[in-house]
Design an enzyme around this catalytic site. Structure first.
Site, mmCIF file in Angstrom:
data_model
loop_
_atom_site.group_PDB
_atom_site.id
_atom_site.type_symbol
_atom_site.label_atom_id
_atom_site.label_comp_id
_atom_site.label_asym_id
_atom_site.label_seq_id
_atom_site.Cartn_x
_atom_site.Cartn_y
_atom_site.Cartn_z
ATOM 1 C CD GLU A 1 70.630 66.556 96.855
ATOM 2 O OE1 GLU A 1 71.105 65.475 96.431
ATOM 3 O OE2 GLU A 1 70.387 67.521 96.109
ATOM 4 C CD1 TRP B 1 72.967 61.292 111.915
ATOM 5 C CD2 TRP B 1 75.058 60.725 111.383
ATOM 6 N NE1 TRP B 1 72.947 59.979 111.497
ATOM 7 C CE2 TRP B 1 74.228 59.600 111.169
ATOM 8 C CE3 TRP B 1 76.432 60.594 111.123
ATOM 9 C CZ2 TRP B 1 74.697 58.370 110.693
ATOM 10 C CZ3 TRP B 1 76.904 59.381 110.648
ATOM 11 C CH2 TRP B 1 76.053 58.288 110.440
ATOM 12 C CE1 TYR C 1 55.824 64.064 108.401
ATOM 13 C CE2 TYR C 1 57.999 64.898 107.858
ATOM 14 C CZ TYR C 1 57.197 64.066 108.605
ATOM 15 O OH TYR C 1 57.749 63.269 109.564
ATOM 16 C CE LYS D 1 65.613 67.404 112.694
ATOM 17 N NZ LYS D 1 66.717 66.996 113.563
ATOM 18 C CB CYS E 1 75.230 60.208 100.865
ATOM 19 S SG CYS E 1 76.121 61.651 100.288
ATOM 20 C CD GLU F 1 72.844 55.061 102.740
ATOM 21 O OE1 GLU F 1 71.699 55.213 103.210
ATOM 22 O OE2 GLU F 1 73.513 55.994 102.250
ATOM 23 C CB SER G 1 67.508 57.768 105.596
ATOM 24 O OG SER G 1 66.382 58.259 106.290
ATOM 25 C CG LEU H 1 71.020 70.465 107.832
ATOM 26 C CD1 LEU H 1 72.022 71.384 108.519
ATOM 27 C CD2 LEU H 1 71.188 70.535 106.328
HETATM 28 P P1 NAD Z 1 67.960 60.503 108.697
HETATM 29 O O1 NAD Z 1 67.071 60.420 107.519
HETATM 30 O O2 NAD Z 1 67.747 59.579 109.817
HETATM 31 O O3 NAD Z 1 67.909 61.966 109.331
HETATM 32 C C1 NAD Z 1 68.099 63.117 108.535
HETATM 33 C C2 NAD Z 1 67.379 64.261 109.190
HETATM 34 O O4 NAD Z 1 65.973 63.985 109.178
HETATM 35 C C3 NAD Z 1 67.763 64.479 110.652
HETATM 36 O O5 NAD Z 1 67.810 65.849 110.924
HETATM 37 C C4 NAD Z 1 66.620 63.810 111.402
HETATM 38 O O6 NAD Z 1 66.400 64.336 112.681
HETATM 39 C C5 NAD Z 1 65.446 64.100 110.483
HETATM 40 N N1 NAD Z 1 64.346 63.154 110.662
HETATM 41 C C6 NAD Z 1 64.413 61.869 111.106
HETATM 42 N N2 NAD Z 1 63.182 61.336 111.204
HETATM 43 C C7 NAD Z 1 62.309 62.299 110.809
HETATM 44 C C8 NAD Z 1 60.895 62.360 110.702
HETATM 45 N N3 NAD Z 1 60.116 61.324 111.057
HETATM 46 N N4 NAD Z 1 60.337 63.507 110.238
HETATM 47 C C9 NAD Z 1 61.113 64.571 109.916
HETATM 48 N N5 NAD Z 1 62.438 64.579 110.028
HETATM 49 C C10 NAD Z 1 63.052 63.452 110.461
HETATM 50 O O7 NAD Z 1 69.448 60.412 108.107
HETATM 51 P P2 NAD Z 1 70.809 60.448 108.920
HETATM 52 O O8 NAD Z 1 70.923 59.148 109.628
HETATM 53 O O9 NAD Z 1 70.950 61.709 109.710
HETATM 54 O O10 NAD Z 1 71.869 60.569 107.735
HETATM 55 C C11 NAD Z 1 72.255 59.512 106.995
HETATM 56 C C12 NAD Z 1 71.525 59.448 105.674
HETATM 57 O O11 NAD Z 1 71.710 60.670 104.950
HETATM 58 C C13 NAD Z 1 72.067 58.372 104.761
HETATM 59 O O12 NAD Z 1 71.024 57.681 104.128
HETATM 60 C C14 NAD Z 1 72.888 59.162 103.745
HETATM 61 O O13 NAD Z 1 73.079 58.491 102.534
HETATM 62 C C15 NAD Z 1 72.095 60.405 103.617
HETATM 63 N N6 NAD Z 1 72.917 61.508 103.078
HETATM 64 C C16 NAD Z 1 72.716 61.910 101.787
HETATM 65 C C17 NAD Z 1 73.503 62.937 101.252
HETATM 66 C C18 NAD Z 1 73.291 63.417 99.833
HETATM 67 O O14 NAD Z 1 73.776 64.496 99.492
HETATM 68 N N7 NAD Z 1 72.597 62.681 98.990
HETATM 69 C C19 NAD Z 1 74.489 63.543 102.031
HETATM 70 C C20 NAD Z 1 74.671 63.101 103.344
HETATM 71 C C21 NAD Z 1 73.872 62.090 103.851
#
Ligand code: NAD
Length: 505
Positions: A267, A167, A255, A191, A302, A401, A245, A165
């Site tokens: 998503e 944040w 993975y 997670k 997002c 973004e 992201s 998920l």
């Molecule tokens: P992020 O991709 O940095 O992190 C998302 C999750 O992935 C976190 O739990 C993080 O700990 C985990 N993660 C990070 N690096 C990882 C790795 N190397 N291996 C496995 N897991 C890993 O995103 P964020 O900064 O938490 O959230 C913002 C992003 O989420 C933005 O791009 C936003 O657009 C997107 N988002 C999309 C939606 C949707 O429904 N499409 C909704 C909310 C947020």
């Protein structure tokens, strides 16, 4: 008590017991190697508490508990009425604990309490309730065959699901995944983002109180590159539903390829347009929607509509109206119900957003509102709204973004250019379109390459409508609606051969 000021929320914050550890096999537990992470209040910069940093051993433990629960059938094969009753009880428990959960989430994420309350008192329990109600109303199918067969098409839970998920909407994103996954009979290892684990740990305790059997829901806080990676690579997880992201979504496909080819639902990010055609009236309601589309949740959304595409002749009037409204946004203490814009989730994220603002200046966009600087002297990660005009489609602020409160206006000439600019993006999550002409609305909606088109109002739909992205915003998976079940169910054909009965007499 008067809940129109920050005072009662601060009082709740002072007496809140902050959850710690991970939630594995029905109980809170410390991480196997004792590693902890600090979680910081984004509004003050102070350490709130420490949370578990779960490693691969914890992921193994949680997956083993989830698999055991799945195999023993206490949830996966329980009567639909039982599963429905448990999830309905959970939704009621969330409602009755909503204020505490909302304060917890506001402290942890910096989200304004008014938004946390709307999400946690209304949307999160409604999501569990909607999927609970679906459980005993979902039927299989019988295929047409000759008399020599009966062919059943049924859907079965996929098994152990990993959910990873972001944040920005901690409990709401959790609900969008947990409610359909649990309703389908799966066990889940989830997670939360490392910045915002607290409200989900509390929800796991409420799920146990509601009667969810041990092992069915496990919550593993930790960093992406350890906990998230271990979930992605685990060979006994059958499916992962990820929100975050595009960069990290790509890793989950890797993975899966490197482990057991688990199914991956993605998503991801967006760069969504807000298109105002030349026939639309620049009404106060439209301007309110434009500002909400860009600045709601501090732009950490997002589907934030950061590319606002306006007829060139009306750009100045539009910039004036949007800027006046944005200037009036209340930035401040997230626990104050008057606050509309809280801090960025972390100091690091604020630096990233400021970097994009600098790129906007450097690349020649015209800055018409800059309220970031004044707030930088305060403790916490506050950023006020920024508005740029005269964007061109190739600028960084028009393509990347930003995930912060930075609105950019792109002037265009006519409908065709509006459509071309709107679709000129690697992303395809959402678009808002304003026009009074139904023909133009449907023409544009059919050609916009994105998962949701909102016409004459900024919205992501409601929980009955699927949400997900085209292009690099998502896979074919969808959250919300009946479609969300597709991430957690697999289809089985049972073909029964029938012999003609031997007749007597
Ligand atoms: P992020 O991709 O940095 O992190 C998302 C999750 O992935 C976190 O739990 C993080 O700990 C985990 N993660 C990070 N690096 C990882 C790795 N190397 N291996 C496995 N897991 C890993 O995103 P964020 O900064 O938490 O959230 C913002 C992003 O989420 C933005 O791009 C936003 O657009 C997107 N988002 C999309 C939606 C949707 O429904 N499409 C909704 C909310 C947020």
């Amino acid at each position: 008590m008067n809940f129109e000021t920050a005072t009662p929320y601060r009082a709740i914050a002072d007496r809140l017991a902050l959850p710690a550890g991970a939630f594995i096999d029905g109980a809170l537990a410390g991480p196997a190697d004792g590693k902890l992470l600090e979680t910081v209040n984004p509004a003050t910069g102070e350490v709130l508490t420490t949370i578990a940093h779960c490693g691969p051993d914890d992921v193994d433990r949680a997956v083993a508990a989830a698999r055991r629960a799945f195999r023993n059938g206490s949830w996966s094969r329980a009567a639909p009425e039982l599963r429905k009753a448990v999830l309905l009880r959970l939704s009621e428990l969330i409602r009755s604990n909503a204020t505490e959960l909302a304060v917890l989430e506001s402290l942890d994420s910096g989200k304004p309490i008014r938004d946390c309350l709307k999400e946690i008192a209304i949307e999160v329990p409604a999501t569990f309730q909607w999927y609970a109600e679906l459980i005993d109303k979902s039927f299989g199918r019988v295929a047409p065959t000759g008399e020599d067969a009966c062919a059943l098409i049924t859907r079965e839970p996929i098994g152990v699901v990993g959910a990873v998920l972001p944040w920005n909407f901690p409990l709401l994103m959790a609900a969008w995944k947990l409610a359909p996954a649990l309703a389908s009979g799966c066990s889940v290892v989830v997670k939360p983002a490392e910045q915002t684990a607290l409200s989900l740990l509390r929800l796991a305790e409420l799920a146990t109180d509601a009667g969810l059997p041990a092992g069915v829901l496990n919550v593993l806080p930790g960093l992406g590159e350890t906990t998230g990676r271990a979930i992605g690579l685990h060979s006994d997880i059958d499916a992962v539903s990820f929100t975050g992201s595009t960069q990290v979504g790509r890793l989950f496909l890797r993975y899966a390829a490197e482990s057991n080819l688990k199914s991956i639902g993605l998503e991801m990010g967006g760069k969504s347009p807000f298109i105002v055609l030349d026939d639309a009236e620049l009404s106060p309601e439209l301007i309110e929607n434009a500002v909400t589309a860009a600045f709601w949740n501090g732009g950490q959304n997002c589907s934030a509509n950061m590319r606002q595409i306006i007829d060139r002749k009306r750009q100045e009037e539009y910039l004036h109206l949007v800027t006046e409204r944005a200037r009036a946004l209340v930035v401040g203490d997230p626990l104050d119900p008057a606050t509309e814009l809280g801090p960025m989730v972390s100091a690091e994220h604020r630096r990233t957003v400021l970097g994009v603002v600098e790129a906007g200046h450097r690349e020649g966009a015209r800055c018409v509102l800059s309220s970031s600087q004044a707030l930088q002297a305060q403790p916490g990660n506050f950023l006020g709204p920024t508005v740029f005009g005269d964007l061109s489609p190739q600028m960084t602020i028009a393509r990347e973004e930003i995930f912060g409160p930075v609105l950019g206006v792109l002037p265009v000439d006519g409908l065709d250019e509006a459509l071309a600019v709107a679709n000129d993006s690697d992303y395809g999550l959402h678009a808002t379109l304003y026009t009074r002409d139904l023909d133009r609305a449907l023409f544009m909606s059919r050609r916009l390459a994105c998962g949701t088109v909102a016409i004459n109002g900024f919205t992501e739909g409601d929980l009955k409508t699927p949400f997900g992205g085209y292009k690099r915003s998502g896979s074919l998976a969808r959250d919300k609606g009946l479609e969300a079940m597709g991430q957690y169910l697999q289809t089985k054909t049972t073909w029964i051969s029938i012999s003609a009965p031997t007749r007597q007499g």
